[in-house]
Design an enzyme around this catalytic site. Structure first.
Site, PDB file in Angstrom:
ATOM      1  CB  THR A   8      -0.932   0.034   1.245  1.00  0.00           C
ATOM      2  OG1 THR A   8      -1.767   1.195   1.168  1.00  0.00           O
ATOM      3  CG2 THR A   8      -0.151   0.054   2.546  1.00  0.00           C
ATOM      4  CG  ASN A  10      -3.536   5.125   3.416  1.00  0.00           C
ATOM      5  OD1 ASN A  10      -3.144   5.459   4.524  1.00  0.00           O
ATOM      6  ND2 ASN A  10      -4.720   5.466   2.942  1.00  0.00           N
ATOM      7  CE  LYS A  11       4.792   8.178   3.478  1.00  0.00           C
ATOM      8  NZ  LYS A  11       5.515   9.439   3.440  1.00  0.00           N
ATOM      9  N   GLY A  12      -1.097   5.959   6.644  1.00  0.00           N
ATOM     10  CA  GLY A  12      -2.010   5.824   7.769  1.00  0.00           C
ATOM     11  C   GLY A  12      -2.416   4.378   7.991  1.00  0.00           C
ATOM     12  CE  LYS A  13      -6.503   2.181   3.294  1.00  0.00           C
ATOM     13  NZ  LYS A  13      -6.864   1.660   1.962  1.00  0.00           N
ATOM     14  CD  GLU A  37      -8.761   1.683  -5.571  1.00  0.00           C
ATOM     15  OE1 GLU A  37      -9.956   1.973  -5.802  1.00  0.00           O
ATOM     16  OE2 GLU A  37      -8.144   2.076  -4.573  1.00  0.00           O
ATOM     17  CG  ASP A  66     -10.738  -0.758  -1.943  1.00  0.00           C
ATOM     18  OD1 ASP A  66      -9.861   0.012  -2.398  1.00  0.00           O
ATOM     19  OD2 ASP A  66     -11.952  -0.588  -2.141  1.00  0.00           O
TER      20      ASP A  66
END
Length: 194
Positions: A8, A10-13, A37, A66
């Site tokens: 991913t 996405n650093k938050g995830k 996607e 997702d």
């Protein structure tokens, strides 16, 4: 020690996953890559496509996550098309669509897909809440989406958006949420005994 690869950008995830996995002594390897996607409003189909792409990149067991955002008063809009909506009308556009709308219920739906080359597993969770009437909060290193500026979880004692949470409050919220990441971490830690 078990390990898993999370593909991913996405650093938050990644920060959220790290918390759950550290507790269970699972080593999290990350591969920052923007996966393609499929054009679908089905988060399971999107997560499946992404984890298969991820597996081809790293050639080892991995996960992809997702999520979609569903606003009751807008018949579920934007559903799984969150990135497109944020890139076009943005959070301010969503708030304009909701101007003078009293029913503000919404939900983040998430699907985590695990794939090891032959086995596929899915983990789901819904974060229910409602929309604030304006953007509130500040940037947070664990933020998954700009929607955090307008999403108020049902469990929010003070009616705060996720972006208004301190890091400590964010961790407490995550700790008390049976998210798809948390479900997966528990399953993965014990899967050989199931």
């Amino acid at each position: 020690m078990r390990k898993i690869t999370f593909v991913t950008s996405n650093k938050g995830k990644v920060a959220t996953a790290q918390q759950y996995f550290n507790e269970l002594n699972i080593k999290l390897e990350t591969y920052s890559y923007e996966l393609i996607e499929p054009q679908s409003d089905d988060i399971t189909e999107i997560a499946k496509s992404k984890v298969i792409q991820a597996y081809k990149l790293v050639n080892q067991p991995c996960i992809a996550l997702d999520s979609g955002f569903y606003i009751e008063a807008l018949n579920g809009f934007p559903k799984a098309f969150v990135h497109f909506v944020l890139d076009t009308i943005g959070v301010s556009g969503i708030l304009k669509l909701m101007k003078d709308v009293n029913v503000r219920n919404c939900v983040f739906k998430e699907c985590l897909a695990y794939y090891d080359g032959s086995n596929m597993e899915y983990f789901y969770y819904n974060h229910e809440g409602f929309l604030s009437e304006k953007m509130l909060g500040t940037d947070n290193p664990e933020k998954w989406s700009d929607l955090w500026y307008i999403f108020i979880p049902n469990c929010s004692v003070d009616g705060k958006t996720l972006a208004q949470y301190t890091l400590e409050e964010t961790h407490e919220w995550q700790k008390n949420t049976d998210s798809s990441l948390k479900q997966f971490a528990k399953w993965y830690n014990f899967k050989d005994y199931l």
